[in-house]
Design an enzyme around this catalytic site. Structure first.
Site, PDB file in Angstrom:
ATOM      1  N   ARG A 136      34.326  26.202  67.373  1.00  0.00           N
ATOM      2  CA  ARG A 136      35.554  25.500  66.940  1.00  0.00           C
ATOM      3  C   ARG A 136      36.573  25.487  68.080  1.00  0.00           C
ATOM      4  NH1 ARG A 136      36.628  29.013  61.783  1.00  0.00           N
ATOM      5  NH2 ARG A 136      38.561  27.835  61.484  1.00  0.00           N
ATOM      6  N   ARG A 160      42.403  14.746  64.975  1.00  0.00           N
ATOM      7  CA  ARG A 160      41.714  15.698  65.848  1.00  0.00           C
ATOM      8  C   ARG A 160      41.087  15.012  67.047  1.00  0.00           C
ATOM      9  NH1 ARG A 160      40.987  19.868  61.661  1.00  0.00           N
ATOM     10  NH2 ARG A 160      40.111  21.659  62.708  1.00  0.00           N
ATOM     11  N   LYS A 210      48.373  26.528  60.800  1.00  0.00           N
ATOM     12  CA  LYS A 210      48.711  25.222  60.224  1.00  0.00           C
ATOM     13  C   LYS A 210      48.875  25.315  58.705  1.00  0.00           C
ATOM     14  CE  LYS A 210      45.003  23.171  61.961  1.00  0.00           C
ATOM     15  NZ  LYS A 210      44.367  24.290  62.707  1.00  0.00           N
ATOM     16  N   ARG A 244      40.285  37.137  59.064  1.00  0.00           N
ATOM     17  CA  ARG A 244      40.252  36.357  57.826  1.00  0.00           C
ATOM     18  C   ARG A 244      38.832  36.240  57.278  1.00  0.00           C
ATOM     19  NH1 ARG A 244      42.125  30.233  57.902  1.00  0.00           N
ATOM     20  NH2 ARG A 244      40.012  30.023  58.717  1.00  0.00           N
ATOM     21  N   ARG A 247      34.878  31.556  54.012  1.00  0.00           N
ATOM     22  CA  ARG A 247      34.686  30.285  54.727  1.00  0.00           C
ATOM     23  C   ARG A 247      33.458  30.371  55.621  1.00  0.00           C
ATOM     24  NH1 ARG A 247      40.092  27.296  56.936  1.00  0.00           N
ATOM     25  NH2 ARG A 247      38.570  26.596  58.499  1.00  0.00           N
TER      26      ARG A 247
HETATM   27  P1  AP5 Z   1      45.929  29.557  58.870  1.00  0.00           P
HETATM   28  O1  AP5 Z   1      47.295  29.251  58.411  1.00  0.00           O
HETATM   29  O2  AP5 Z   1      44.814  29.460  57.899  1.00  0.00           O
HETATM   30  O3  AP5 Z   1      45.585  28.716  60.183  1.00  0.00           O
HETATM   31  P2  AP5 Z   1      44.988  27.243  60.309  1.00  0.00           P
HETATM   32  O4  AP5 Z   1      45.525  26.691  61.585  1.00  0.00           O
HETATM   33  O5  AP5 Z   1      45.214  26.490  59.053  1.00  0.00           O
HETATM   34  O6  AP5 Z   1      43.462  27.649  60.496  1.00  0.00           O
HETATM   35  P3  AP5 Z   1      42.138  26.910  59.984  1.00  0.00           P
HETATM   36  O7  AP5 Z   1      41.043  27.900  60.129  1.00  0.00           O
HETATM   37  O8  AP5 Z   1      42.336  26.284  58.666  1.00  0.00           O
HETATM   38  O9  AP5 Z   1      42.029  25.815  61.103  1.00  0.00           O
HETATM   39  P4  AP5 Z   1      40.909  24.801  61.452  1.00  0.00           P
HETATM   40  O10 AP5 Z   1      41.621  23.761  62.218  1.00  0.00           O
HETATM   41  O11 AP5 Z   1      39.760  25.449  62.136  1.00  0.00           O
HETATM   42  O12 AP5 Z   1      40.335  24.388  60.052  1.00  0.00           O
HETATM   43  P5  AP5 Z   1      40.402  23.059  59.158  1.00  0.00           P
HETATM   44  O13 AP5 Z   1      40.356  23.494  57.761  1.00  0.00           O
HETATM   45  O14 AP5 Z   1      41.473  22.150  59.614  1.00  0.00           O
HETATM   46  O15 AP5 Z   1      45.979  31.023  59.512  1.00  0.00           O
HETATM   47  C1  AP5 Z   1      44.797  31.640  59.981  1.00  0.00           C
HETATM   48  C2  AP5 Z   1      44.874  33.147  59.692  1.00  0.00           C
HETATM   49  O16 AP5 Z   1      45.912  33.712  60.477  1.00  0.00           O
HETATM   50  C3  AP5 Z   1      45.199  33.474  58.235  1.00  0.00           C
HETATM   51  O17 AP5 Z   1      44.503  34.623  57.853  1.00  0.00           O
HETATM   52  C4  AP5 Z   1      46.722  33.727  58.262  1.00  0.00           C
HETATM   53  O18 AP5 Z   1      47.132  34.608  57.272  1.00  0.00           O
HETATM   54  C5  AP5 Z   1      46.902  34.327  59.649  1.00  0.00           C
HETATM   55  N1  AP5 Z   1      48.211  34.013  60.252  1.00  0.00           N
HETATM   56  C6  AP5 Z   1      48.921  32.850  60.145  1.00  0.00           C
HETATM   57  N2  AP5 Z   1      50.059  32.935  60.854  1.00  0.00           N
HETATM   58  C7  AP5 Z   1      50.068  34.162  61.428  1.00  0.00           C
HETATM   59  C8  AP5 Z   1      50.986  34.828  62.275  1.00  0.00           C
HETATM   60  N3  AP5 Z   1      52.132  34.255  62.684  1.00  0.00           N
HETATM   61  N4  AP5 Z   1      50.674  36.081  62.705  1.00  0.00           N
HETATM   62  C9  AP5 Z   1      49.519  36.670  62.304  1.00  0.00           C
HETATM   63  N5  AP5 Z   1      48.618  36.104  61.488  1.00  0.00           N
HETATM   64  C10 AP5 Z   1      48.887  34.849  61.050  1.00  0.00           C
HETATM   65  O19 AP5 Z   1      39.015  22.348  59.541  1.00  0.00           O
HETATM   66  C11 AP5 Z   1      37.787  22.958  59.241  1.00  0.00           C
HETATM   67  C12 AP5 Z   1      36.639  22.050  59.670  1.00  0.00           C
HETATM   68  O20 AP5 Z   1      36.684  20.833  58.922  1.00  0.00           O
HETATM   69  C13 AP5 Z   1      36.644  21.587  61.136  1.00  0.00           C
HETATM   70  O21 AP5 Z   1      36.063  22.541  62.001  1.00  0.00           O
HETATM   71  C14 AP5 Z   1      35.830  20.298  61.038  1.00  0.00           C
HETATM   72  O22 AP5 Z   1      34.481  20.577  60.931  1.00  0.00           O
HETATM   73  C15 AP5 Z   1      36.295  19.723  59.707  1.00  0.00           C
HETATM   74  N6  AP5 Z   1      37.461  18.811  59.873  1.00  0.00           N
HETATM   75  C16 AP5 Z   1      38.708  19.012  59.350  1.00  0.00           C
HETATM   76  N7  AP5 Z   1      39.530  18.009  59.709  1.00  0.00           N
HETATM   77  C17 AP5 Z   1      38.792  17.160  60.468  1.00  0.00           C
HETATM   78  C18 AP5 Z   1      39.104  15.950  61.151  1.00  0.00           C
HETATM   79  N8  AP5 Z   1      40.336  15.429  61.143  1.00  0.00           N
HETATM   80  N9  AP5 Z   1      38.102  15.349  61.845  1.00  0.00           N
HETATM   81  C19 AP5 Z   1      36.866  15.870  61.876  1.00  0.00           C
HETATM   82  N10 AP5 Z   1      36.510  17.014  61.265  1.00  0.00           N
HETATM   83  C20 AP5 Z   1      37.468  17.664  60.571  1.00  0.00           C
HETATM   84 MG    MG Z   2      43.939  25.510  57.681  1.00  0.00          MG
END
Ligand code: AP5
Ligand code: MG
Length: 198
Positions: free
Chosen positions: A146, A90, A14, A129, A135
């Site tokens: 997760r 979410r 994402k 990562r 993180r």
């Molecule tokens: P990356 O682009 O970072 O993926 P991402 O989907 O952004 O992953 P996140 O870890 O940020 O997702 P998340 O949903 O768990 O976290 P969020 O911050 O939203 O890519 C991941 C890795 O893969 C990188 O190293 C990248 O280089 C690599 N990669 C990318 N594309 C690739 C490809 N094609 N091939 C190979 N490698 C690749 O949320 C974190 C926490 O916050 C949640 O758990 C929750 O506690 C809280 N939170 C956030 N939003 C809410 C909400 N709306 N409601 C409640 N709690 C929330």
């Molecule tokens: Mg992210």
């Protein structure tokens, strides 16, 4: 405005694809996870509450999260060409609140881009990562949690947005550029698509 939800499991790309969308269309990125991590880093009261959930791979309660998102929208809307919502909604409740919030501001969700990636690949990416990200949630135990939360609580949004005719399934395996090409063609076939930068 063209408002896009980028949807998918933890590690589905994402954030990575959002950067490319910002470059191409000049959209305004709101990553709720990043907003929370910034609050944690700044040591705010909100950050302290958020850490108790994030560190265990749990969702922040909807009511709090919706308020944070509304504040971000109002802070950033200015003359934005539209938003990329990354990590929100979410839950079904968050999706309904997002529809209301945008309607109150005279706009709507135009497309949901769903990055579809198998769990084994998600886990492998996040473990990798975790070696450098700093993180708190990039460790094997929290990654497992997760993924559970994603499947139990978040993945039903796929059907929610299919029913609304807004969901664009994107196979999320392949190179970052290949995946972006698919996203681009999906977005640019929407009614009133965003205008690419020259
Ligand atoms: P990356 O682009 O970072 O993926 P991402 O989907 O952004 O992953 P996140 O870890 O940020 O997702 P998340 O949903 O768990 O976290 P969020 O911050 O939203 O890519 C991941 C890795 O893969 C990188 O190293 C990248 O280089 C690599 N990669 C990318 N594309 C690739 C490809 N094609 N091939 C190979 N490698 C690749 O949320 C974190 C926490 O916050 C949640 O758990 C929750 O506690 C809280 N939170 C956030 N939003 C809410 C909400 N709306 N409601 C409640 N709690 C929330
Ligand atoms: Mg992210």
């Amino acid at each position: 405005m063209f408002n896009l939800v980028i949807f998918g499991g933890p590690g589905s790309g994402k954030g990575t694809q959002s950067e490319k969308l910002i470059d191409r269309y000049g959209l305004t990125h709101i990553s709720t996870g990043q907003v929370l991590r910034d609050e944690i880093k700044a040591g705010t009261e909100l950050g302290k509450i958020a850490a108790t959930y994030i560190d265990h791979g749990q969702l922040i309660p909807d009511q709090l999260m919706v308020r944070i998102l509304a504040d971000e929208i109002d802070r950033l809307k200015g003359d934005s060409a539209g938003f990329i919502f990354d990590g929100f909604p979410r839950t079904i409740n968050q999706a309904e609140r997002l529809t209301e919030m945008l309607a109150e501001r005279g706009t709507k969700v135009d497309a949901v881009v769903g990055l579809e990636v198998p769990d084994e690949e998600l886990t492998a990416r996040l473990i990798e990562r975790g070696k450098v990200s700093g993180r708190a949630d990039d460790n094997a135990e929290t990654i497992g949690r997760r993924l559970e939360v994603y499947h139990d609580t978040t993945s039903p949004l796929r059907d929610h947005y299919i029913d609304k005719g807004l969901y664009h399934a994107i196979p999320g395996l392949g190179t970052i550029d290949e995946i972006f090409e698919t996203i681009k063609s999906e977005i640019e076939s929407c009614p009133n698509p965003p205008i690419p930068n020259a």
